[in-house]
Scaffold this active site. Structure first.
Site, mmCIF file in Angstrom:
data_model
loop_
_atom_site.group_PDB
_atom_site.id
_atom_site.type_symbol
_atom_site.label_atom_id
_atom_site.label_comp_id
_atom_site.label_asym_id
_atom_site.label_seq_id
_atom_site.Cartn_x
_atom_site.Cartn_y
_atom_site.Cartn_z
ATOM 1 N N GLY A 1 -0.256 -19.898 -27.163
ATOM 2 C CA GLY A 1 -1.209 -20.966 -27.465
ATOM 3 C C GLY A 1 -0.507 -22.103 -28.189
ATOM 4 O O GLY A 1 0.687 -22.324 -27.983
ATOM 5 N N VAL B 1 -2.010 -22.914 -34.392
ATOM 6 C CA VAL B 1 -2.483 -21.530 -34.519
ATOM 7 C C VAL B 1 -1.285 -20.573 -34.601
ATOM 8 O O VAL B 1 -1.338 -19.563 -35.311
ATOM 9 C CB VAL B 1 -3.439 -21.153 -33.364
ATOM 10 C CG1 VAL B 1 -3.879 -19.704 -33.467
ATOM 11 C CG2 VAL B 1 -4.665 -22.065 -33.382
ATOM 12 N N GLY B 2 -0.198 -20.935 -33.937
ATOM 13 C CA GLY B 2 1.027 -20.127 -34.044
ATOM 14 C C GLY B 2 1.429 -19.940 -35.499
ATOM 15 O O GLY B 2 1.831 -18.853 -35.922
ATOM 16 N N GLU C 1 4.562 -17.901 -27.998
ATOM 17 C CA GLU C 1 4.753 -18.643 -26.743
ATOM 18 C C GLU C 1 3.947 -19.923 -26.879
ATOM 19 O O GLU C 1 2.728 -19.934 -26.666
ATOM 20 C CB GLU C 1 4.259 -17.797 -25.559
ATOM 21 C CG GLU C 1 5.051 -16.519 -25.328
ATOM 22 C CD GLU C 1 6.366 -16.751 -24.598
ATOM 23 O OE1 GLU C 1 6.516 -17.799 -23.945
ATOM 24 O OE2 GLU C 1 7.241 -15.879 -24.682
HETATM 25 P P1 NAD Z 1 -6.758 -21.408 -27.187
HETATM 26 O O1 NAD Z 1 -7.572 -22.426 -27.874
HETATM 27 O O2 NAD Z 1 -7.372 -20.513 -26.160
HETATM 28 O O3 NAD Z 1 -6.097 -20.528 -28.327
HETATM 29 C C1 NAD Z 1 -5.238 -19.454 -28.037
HETATM 30 C C2 NAD Z 1 -5.734 -18.205 -28.755
HETATM 31 O O4 NAD Z 1 -5.708 -18.433 -30.177
HETATM 32 C C3 NAD Z 1 -7.181 -17.844 -28.395
HETATM 33 O O5 NAD Z 1 -7.225 -16.461 -28.077
HETATM 34 C C4 NAD Z 1 -7.948 -18.198 -29.648
HETATM 35 O O6 NAD Z 1 -9.042 -17.333 -29.855
HETATM 36 C C5 NAD Z 1 -6.939 -18.033 -30.747
HETATM 37 N N1 NAD Z 1 -7.225 -18.898 -31.893
HETATM 38 C C6 NAD Z 1 -7.651 -20.184 -31.856
HETATM 39 N N2 NAD Z 1 -7.810 -20.659 -33.119
HETATM 40 C C7 NAD Z 1 -7.463 -19.652 -33.951
HETATM 41 C C8 NAD Z 1 -7.391 -19.530 -35.384
HETATM 42 N N3 NAD Z 1 -7.711 -20.535 -36.188
HETATM 43 N N4 NAD Z 1 -6.979 -18.348 -35.883
HETATM 44 C C9 NAD Z 1 -6.646 -17.327 -35.079
HETATM 45 N N5 NAD Z 1 -6.696 -17.395 -33.732
HETATM 46 C C10 NAD Z 1 -7.087 -18.533 -33.170
HETATM 47 O O7 NAD Z 1 -5.514 -22.061 -26.431
HETATM 48 P P2 NAD Z 1 -4.686 -23.350 -26.832
HETATM 49 O O8 NAD Z 1 -3.927 -23.105 -28.079
HETATM 50 O O9 NAD Z 1 -5.499 -24.582 -26.696
HETATM 51 O O10 NAD Z 1 -3.655 -23.300 -25.605
HETATM 52 C C11 NAD Z 1 -2.978 -24.431 -25.233
HETATM 53 C C12 NAD Z 1 -1.600 -24.448 -25.836
HETATM 54 O O11 NAD Z 1 -0.926 -23.253 -25.481
HETATM 55 C C13 NAD Z 1 -0.738 -25.568 -25.319
HETATM 56 O O12 NAD Z 1 0.018 -26.077 -26.384
HETATM 57 C C14 NAD Z 1 0.158 -24.870 -24.324
HETATM 58 O O13 NAD Z 1 1.380 -25.511 -24.094
HETATM 59 C C15 NAD Z 1 0.345 -23.550 -24.949
HETATM 60 N N6 NAD Z 1 0.661 -22.560 -23.962
HETATM 61 C C16 NAD Z 1 1.874 -21.963 -24.004
HETATM 62 C C17 NAD Z 1 2.204 -21.041 -23.032
HETATM 63 C C18 NAD Z 1 3.528 -20.354 -23.021
HETATM 64 O O14 NAD Z 1 3.656 -19.403 -22.277
HETATM 65 N N7 NAD Z 1 4.491 -20.763 -23.823
HETATM 66 C C19 NAD Z 1 1.291 -20.731 -22.036
HETATM 67 C C20 NAD Z 1 0.061 -21.357 -22.039
HETATM 68 C C21 NAD Z 1 -0.267 -22.260 -23.016
#
Ligand code: NAD
Length: 439
Positions: A193, A197-198, A215
């Site tokens: 994600g 959040v990471g 990731e």
């Molecule tokens: P998202 O909003 O679905 O979040 C990802 C996960 O984090 C979800 O399961 C969500 O429930 C959890 N989450 C969200 N907020 C949280 C918090 N405050 N505390 C704990 N958990 C929480 O997805 P996103 O982040 O919008 O995804 C898009 C991003 O992910 C982009 O930056 C994209 O580049 C990156 N991404 C990376 C890869 C990779 O393989 N490297 C793949 C897909 C997406």
């Protein structure tokens, strides 16, 4: 009728930990059985998942199979074909001062691992890490994204039907549920994600000294050299960029090229978009939609960052944003300040390769870097002088479909990697063993 209260995260983890302690997940037979069952789930319910993906993202069935369902099946097959070989203990030479002795490394499962997935490839990005976690002999808590609710619900229903429910659990929900899960102690957390959040995940993991794989994303540049076949460049660039309406972590984010090539590339991109989606992409069966209004609004605000070469049309009611190419984009324009993660392709001009390399190195390390060039020297220079999670020459996105390549980021685009044998590395402890005879 009253439904039973959902199991609390602490109870889920305790239950899976108890299973892991029995040793049930360790035999290779258990692991391969889980992988085969997951494969059966994907073949028997491919259509269910494709429908859910269409509901969440307007994904065409073709794209759903190619990038999520069949992609995961390939990952399973590759793992089943090679698992025995990957798990074989590796002998290590013993130094003379130890006399007669043998030494080796072996892969131990970690225990109970947590996989948190995002919404853009909501099936693949949950299941591919789960394949690795199971192949390595772990119990798994899988947390799909709440922003892809149809896919999330389908996976929550199907996974326990096919996989060992005492060793694999699906927890659905958003921030409160994930926050509660992150309070628990896991043996590894695999998060896909965004970087904000990471950081939350890594902070929570630090409390338990839990290792993480992150990731993440970022702006993946594409360098287009002068004197390349621009019809091929444009066709491959558009196909990689506008897949899933640009909502792909390794999508080409922006193009870097010299002014003359930029001018010639513009009409080629117009033709490429039309070849893919017709003259009105809104009516194309194969063009996706934006996940939600928040992202739709964020993206439409970026459309003013340059001159529209093609696209620019939007419809909030259907969350449609046309495949859009922007020219004359300044390096500090809004569209260049964040990961786009949508169907907007800015073209930024630089004098040539040296300036392109500086441009890339002045910014966060991207998840992917792409280049179209006929020059071996240019390819070698880009490989040696820049840092990115992956590097693709001539074809965006494709590197992540090579099962024997690790997939992951570096710096702001993440840490750790997976796919194939790299998933075994990620979800195992490589234990050092020394054996010295007693007599
Ligand atoms: P998202 O909003 O679905 O979040 C990802 C996960 O984090 C979800 O399961 C969500 O429930 C959890 N989450 C969200 N907020 C949280 C918090 N405050 N505390 C704990 N958990 C929480 O997805 P996103 O982040 O919008 O995804 C898009 C991003 O992910 C982009 O930056 C994209 O580049 C990156 N991404 C990376 C890869 C990779 O393989 N490297 C793949 C897909 C997406």
């Amino acid at each position: 009728m009253r439904h039973p209260a959902p199991e609390q995260p602490a109870d889920v983890v305790a239950r899976l930990r108890a299973t892991f302690r029995t040793g049930r997940t360790k035999p290779v037979d258990w692991r391969t059985t889980q992988l085969r069952r997951l494969r059966t789930m994907l073949t028997e319910h491919g259509a269910t998942l494709a429908t859910a993906l269409h509901e969440d993202l307007g994904k065409s069935a073709y794209e759903a199979y190619r990038t999520e369902i069949d992609f995961t099946i390939r990952e399973i097959d590759h793992t089943l074909d090679h698992l025995d070989a990957w798990l074989r203990p590796e002998p290590a030479p013993v130094p003379p001062h130890l006399g007669e002795a043998t030494a080796w490394t072996q892969y131990d499962p970690l225990g109970v691992v947590l996989v948190i997935a995002p919404w853009n490839y909501p099936a693949q990005l949950l299941l591919a890490p789960v394949v690795g976690a199971l192949a390595a002999g772990n119990a798994v808590v899988a947390k799909p994204s709440e922003l892809a609710p149809a896919t999330s619900a389908a996976l929550a229903r199907l996974l326990p039907e096919y996989l060992d429910p005492e060793a694999v659990a699906v927890v659905v929900g958003g921030i409160p549920e994930t926050t509660a899960l992150l309070d628990e102690r896991f043996d590894h957390i695999f998060y896909t994600g965004n970087g904000a959040v990471g950081r939350i995940v890594m902070t929570a993991a630090a409390r338990h000294l839990t290792p993480v794989t992150l990731e993440l994303g970022g702006k993946s540049p594409v360098f287009v050299d002068r004197d390349t076949d621009l019809e091929t460049v444009a066709a491959r660039l558009a196909a990689g960029k506008f897949l899933n309406a640009g909502q792909t972590c390794v999508a080409p984010d922006y193009v870097l090229t010299d002014p003359e090539t930029a001018r010639a590339l513009e009409p080629a991109l117009v033709r490429a978009v039309e070849a893919l989606y017709g003259s009105d992409p809104a009516t194309s069966d194969t063009y996706g939609r934006i996940i939600n209004e928040r992202h739709f609004d964020r993206l439409t605000a970026l459309l003013g960052s340059g001159r529209v070469v093609t696209g620019g049309d939007t419809d909030r009611a259907t969350k449609y944003i046309a495949p859009t190419v922007l020219a004359s984009v300044e390096p500090d324009a809004p569209v260049m300040r964040e990961e786009i993660f949508g169907p907007i392709l800015p073209v930024v001009t630089v004098a040539g390769l040296d300036e392109a390399i500086d441009f890339i190195n002045d910014r966060d390390k991207p998840l992917a870097l792409y280049a179209f060039t006929e020059s071996g020297t240019t390819r070698r220079r880009l490989a040696a002088e820049t840092s990115s999670g992956g590097l693709g020459f001539g074809l965006p996105l494709a590197h992540l479909t090579v099962s024997d390549l690790p997939f992951g980021g570096v710096g702001e685009s993440g840490m750790g990697n997976y796919h194939g044998r790299y998933s075994i590395e990620t979800f195992s402890h490589r234990k050092a063993v020394l054996e010295k005879p007693l007599a």
